[in-house]
Design a protein around this motif. Structure first.
Motif, PDB file in Angstrom:
ATOM      1  N   ALA A   1      -5.115   5.457  -8.992  1.00 57.18           N
ATOM      2  CA  ALA A   1      -5.630   4.368  -8.167  1.00 57.18           C
ATOM      3  C   ALA A   1      -5.270   3.013  -8.766  1.00 57.18           C
ATOM      4  O   ALA A   1      -4.865   2.087  -8.048  1.00 57.18           O
ATOM      5  CB  ALA A   1      -7.144   4.509  -8.014  1.00 57.18           C
ATOM      6  N   ARG A   2      -5.409   2.889 -10.099  1.00 55.80           N
ATOM      7  CA  ARG A   2      -5.027   1.630 -10.757  1.00 55.80           C
ATOM      8  C   ARG A   2      -3.541   1.362 -10.588  1.00 55.80           C
ATOM      9  O   ARG A   2      -3.117   0.230 -10.341  1.00 55.80           O
ATOM     10  CB  ARG A   2      -5.394   1.695 -12.246  1.00 55.80           C
ATOM     11  CG  ARG A   2      -6.874   1.546 -12.534  1.00 55.80           C
ATOM     12  CD  ARG A   2      -7.117   1.244 -13.998  1.00 55.80           C
ATOM     13  NE  ARG A   2      -6.615   2.308 -14.876  1.00 55.80           N
ATOM     14  CZ  ARG A   2      -7.322   3.373 -15.236  1.00 55.80           C
ATOM     15  NH1 ARG A   2      -8.579   3.519 -14.796  1.00 55.80           N
ATOM     16  NH2 ARG A   2      -6.805   4.277 -16.039  1.00 55.80           N
TER      17      ARG A   2
ATOM     18  N   TYR B   1       0.813  -1.199   0.000  1.00 54.37           N
ATOM     19  CA  TYR B   1       0.000   0.000   0.000  1.00 54.37           C
ATOM     20  C   TYR B   1       0.859   1.265   0.000  1.00 54.37           C
ATOM     21  O   TYR B   1       0.336   2.361   0.047  1.00 54.37           O
ATOM     22  CB  TYR B   1      -0.909   0.032   1.224  1.00 54.37           C
ATOM     23  CG  TYR B   1      -2.131  -0.860   1.104  1.00 54.37           C
ATOM     24  CD1 TYR B   1      -2.673  -1.166  -0.142  1.00 54.37           C
ATOM     25  CD2 TYR B   1      -2.729  -1.375   2.248  1.00 54.37           C
ATOM     26  CE1 TYR B   1      -3.789  -1.975  -0.240  1.00 54.37           C
ATOM     27  CE2 TYR B   1      -3.858  -2.188   2.146  1.00 54.37           C
ATOM     28  CZ  TYR B   1      -4.372  -2.480   0.901  1.00 54.37           C
ATOM     29  OH  TYR B   1      -5.483  -3.280   0.798  1.00 54.37           O
TER      30      TYR B   1
ATOM     31  N   GLU C   1      -8.404   8.078 -11.188  1.00 52.03           N
ATOM     32  CA  GLU C   1      -8.650   6.691 -11.531  1.00 52.03           C
ATOM     33  C   GLU C   1      -7.373   6.001 -11.987  1.00 52.03           C
ATOM     34  O   GLU C   1      -7.092   4.850 -11.641  1.00 52.03           O
ATOM     35  CB  GLU C   1      -9.718   6.592 -12.622  1.00 52.03           C
ATOM     36  CG  GLU C   1     -11.125   6.916 -12.146  1.00 52.03           C
ATOM     37  CD  GLU C   1     -11.373   8.410 -11.941  1.00 52.03           C
ATOM     38  OE1 GLU C   1     -10.498   9.216 -12.342  1.00 52.03           O
ATOM     39  OE2 GLU C   1     -12.412   8.763 -11.367  1.00 52.03           O
ATOM     40  N   GLN C   2      -6.563   6.712 -12.777  1.00 46.34           N
ATOM     41  CA  GLN C   2      -5.312   6.138 -13.267  1.00 46.34           C
ATOM     42  C   GLN C   2      -4.322   5.914 -12.127  1.00 46.34           C
ATOM     43  O   GLN C   2      -3.664   4.876 -12.046  1.00 46.34           O
ATOM     44  CB  GLN C   2      -4.705   7.073 -14.316  1.00 46.34           C
ATOM     45  CG  GLN C   2      -3.380   6.590 -14.887  1.00 46.34           C
ATOM     46  CD  GLN C   2      -2.830   7.558 -15.920  1.00 46.34           C
ATOM     47  OE1 GLN C   2      -3.575   8.318 -16.543  1.00 46.34           O
ATOM     48  NE2 GLN C   2      -1.522   7.553 -16.105  1.00 46.34           N
TER      49      GLN C   2
ATOM     50  N   MET D   1      -5.525   0.010  -6.192  1.00 44.53           N
ATOM     51  CA  MET D   1      -6.620   0.272  -5.261  1.00 44.53           C
ATOM     52  C   MET D   1      -7.837   0.767  -6.025  1.00 44.53           C
ATOM     53  O   MET D   1      -7.741   1.207  -7.171  1.00 44.53           O
ATOM     54  CB  MET D   1      -6.231   1.353  -4.247  1.00 44.53           C
ATOM     55  CG  MET D   1      -4.973   1.105  -3.475  1.00 44.53           C
ATOM     56  SD  MET D   1      -4.562   2.532  -2.421  1.00 44.53           S
ATOM     57  CE  MET D   1      -2.870   2.116  -1.958  1.00 44.53           C
ATOM     58  N   SER D   2      -8.962   0.727  -5.371  1.00 40.06           N
ATOM     59  CA  SER D   2     -10.137   1.394  -5.912  1.00 40.06           C
ATOM     60  C   SER D   2      -9.961   2.902  -5.744  1.00 40.06           C
ATOM     61  O   SER D   2      -9.115   3.357  -4.957  1.00 40.06           O
ATOM     62  CB  SER D   2     -11.400   0.949  -5.172  1.00 40.06           C
ATOM     63  OG  SER D   2     -11.386   1.429  -3.825  1.00 40.06           O
ATOM     64  N   ARG D   3     -10.764   3.675  -6.449  1.00 40.62           N
ATOM     65  CA  ARG D   3     -10.668   5.134  -6.357  1.00 40.62           C
ATOM     66  C   ARG D   3     -10.893   5.605  -4.924  1.00 40.62           C
ATOM     67  O   ARG D   3     -10.150   6.437  -4.403  1.00 40.62           O
ATOM     68  CB  ARG D   3     -11.691   5.776  -7.290  1.00 40.62           C
ATOM     69  CG  ARG D   3     -11.594   7.292  -7.392  1.00 40.62           C
ATOM     70  CD  ARG D   3     -12.677   7.828  -8.332  1.00 40.62           C
ATOM     71  NE  ARG D   3     -12.432   9.217  -8.670  1.00 40.62           N
ATOM     72  CZ  ARG D   3     -12.762  10.254  -7.904  1.00 40.62           C
ATOM     73  NH1 ARG D   3     -13.349  10.037  -6.742  1.00 40.62           N
ATOM     74  NH2 ARG D   3     -12.512  11.487  -8.288  1.00 40.62           N
ATOM     75  N   ARG D   4     -11.918   5.064  -4.286  1.00 36.59           N
ATOM     76  CA  ARG D   4     -12.264   5.477  -2.925  1.00 36.59           C
ATOM     77  C   ARG D   4     -11.152   5.125  -1.944  1.00 36.59           C
ATOM     78  O   ARG D   4     -10.775   5.940  -1.092  1.00 36.59           O
ATOM     79  CB  ARG D   4     -13.573   4.821  -2.517  1.00 36.59           C
ATOM     80  CG  ARG D   4     -14.072   5.225  -1.141  1.00 36.59           C
ATOM     81  CD  ARG D   4     -15.425   4.585  -0.873  1.00 36.59           C
ATOM     82  NE  ARG D   4     -15.936   4.926   0.445  1.00 36.59           N
ATOM     83  CZ  ARG D   4     -17.085   4.506   0.930  1.00 36.59           C
ATOM     84  NH1 ARG D   4     -17.861   3.723   0.188  1.00 36.59           N
ATOM     85  NH2 ARG D   4     -17.479   4.857   2.135  1.00 36.59           N
ATOM     86  N   THR D   5     -10.618   3.904  -2.062  1.00 33.42           N
ATOM     87  CA  THR D   5      -9.534   3.489  -1.164  1.00 33.42           C
ATOM     88  C   THR D   5      -8.293   4.333  -1.393  1.00 33.42           C
ATOM     89  O   THR D   5      -7.608   4.726  -0.439  1.00 33.42           O
ATOM     90  CB  THR D   5      -9.206   2.000  -1.376  1.00 33.42           C
ATOM     91  OG1 THR D   5     -10.363   1.224  -1.079  1.00 33.42           O
ATOM     92  CG2 THR D   5      -8.063   1.565  -0.478  1.00 33.42           C
ATOM     93  N   PHE D   6      -7.991   4.614  -2.653  1.00 35.61           N
ATOM     94  CA  PHE D   6      -6.808   5.419  -2.967  1.00 35.61           C
ATOM     95  C   PHE D   6      -6.899   6.799  -2.329  1.00 35.61           C
ATOM     96  O   PHE D   6      -5.938   7.281  -1.703  1.00 35.61           O
ATOM     97  CB  PHE D   6      -6.662   5.570  -4.482  1.00 35.61           C
ATOM     98  CG  PHE D   6      -5.574   6.519  -4.885  1.00 35.61           C
ATOM     99  CD1 PHE D   6      -4.242   6.145  -4.833  1.00 35.61           C
ATOM    100  CD2 PHE D   6      -5.883   7.813  -5.303  1.00 35.61           C
ATOM    101  CE1 PHE D   6      -3.233   7.033  -5.191  1.00 35.61           C
ATOM    102  CE2 PHE D   6      -4.891   8.707  -5.665  1.00 35.61           C
ATOM    103  CZ  PHE D   6      -3.561   8.313  -5.604  1.00 35.61           C
TER     104      PHE D   6
END
Length: 339
Positions: free
Chosen positions: A253-254, A230, A250-251, A258-263
């Motif tokens: 996060a990928r 992480y 989004e990019q 991670m997902s967007r929210r988690t990131f």
């Protein structure tokens, strides 16, 4: 190293800009907070690695006479008493023995007189309570350690207490939270007096991040990720090295897996701010360094710092610093001449 970095590095050989009065007096007192005191000594009293001498003429003034005790069983002999505050350019109050312990009338009078004479006064942690007793927080924003800001606000209602910020710069009065926030305040002061190159060099010597904005939250819930996969450090380094690249959450996060929210949540946990605010701070730091270097035009600074246009650069300078890039450069050059 690219051309811009070479130009920034070359400025390290230039004479440092200096405040009008380099005399910095560090306050000492019975039951001295040794961490805050040591932080100020390390930042302001050690010789600069390039110039070979300290950035400030540091002396230590005691509230009490003679030898006195500090936390941890340390005994101190200092340079003098409160008379040293009379011709100081900057006074630093490194904590205070207790938020309930009153400051002496002699100290309050000395601080009030110094403030009237234009001396800049800086406090770390509970030092804000001494400034409050002296009436120097009236009508000003201020902060302190997170566990005492409510008390500060209650005792000094004429002050605008910022409960979450790590430091607050009100010009002649600068306050900070406790612990590591004192390091951030010291680096902020050096950056304000000497520019980003010198402040960054001091940060490297102290092995600490060179810039945390004063508005960053005091409490970061998860400063060190619990799982190695992480870690955002590689991603943050990549963002620093590609300031012109657009930030697409989004990019990113990928890229971090991670997902967007988690990131977004983990980014805030690691930095204390949002991705957009963090990147803006890095871009402004880069812009300030290039402006102080004098080698690039405003248009070039805007482009290389990732703002895209001089208009966007000017907008963010007005929003963050209440000035323009041109005025920032002019003020830095004037400090250079005075130094």
């Amino acid at each position: 190293m690219d051309k811009a970095d070479m130009q920034i590095t070359s400025s390290l050989r230039s004479p440092p800009a200096a405040p009008k009065n380099r005399r910095l007096v560090l306050l000492a007192y019975e039951c001295l907070c040794t961490f805050e005191f040591g932080t100020a000594v390390e930042a302001f009293g050690r010789a600069d690695d390039v110039f070979g001498h300290p950035l400030y003429d540091l002396s230590v003034a005691s509230v009490e006479e003679g030898v006195f005790g500090a936390q941890g069983g340390v005994r101190l002999v200092v340079d003098g008493g409160l008379e040293l505050l009379e011709d100081a350019g900057t006074i630093v109050i490194p904590g205070w023995r207790s938020v309930t312990a009153p400051a002496s009338e002699a100290l309050i009078t000395a601080l009030q007189k110094a403030h009237q004479n234009g001396t800049r006064i800086v406090s770390i942690c509970a030092g804000s309570f001494v400034l409050g007793e002296a009436g120097l927080l009236n009508g000003k924003r201020a902060t302190a350690h997170w566990n005492s800001t409510e008390i500060l606000a209650e005792r000094f209602p004429q002050a605008q207490v910022e409960h979450g910020m790590i430091y607050v710069d009100e010009g002649s009065i600068i306050t900070s939270a406790g612990g590591a926030a004192g390091v951030d305040l010291c680096l902020h002061l050096i950056r304000r007096d000497y520019g980003i190159d010198v402040a960054n060099r001091t940060a490297r010597r102290m092995v600490t991040p060179p810039l945390r904005e004063g508005s960053q939250a005091q409490l970061i819930q998860q400063p060190v990720p619990q799982r190695r996969n992480y870690s955002l450090a590689p991603l943050l380094d990549d963002l620093r090295n590609n300031l012109n690249a657009p930030m697409v959450i989004e990019q990113l996060a990928r890229q971090a897996g991670m997902s967007r929210r988690t990131f977004i949540r983990r980014f805030h946990d690691a930095t204390g701010t949002s991705p957009g605010e963090w990147l803006l701070g890095i871009r402004l730091e880069k812009a300030c360094a290039m402006l102080e270097n004098n080698a690039l035009s405003i248009d070039q600074v805007a482009e290389q710092a990732g703002f895209g246009s001089p208009e966007a650069l000017r907008h963010h300078f007005r929003q963050r610093f209440n000035t323009t890039p041109t005025k920032w450069r002019k003020a830095f050059n004037e400090r250079l001449v005075m130094g």
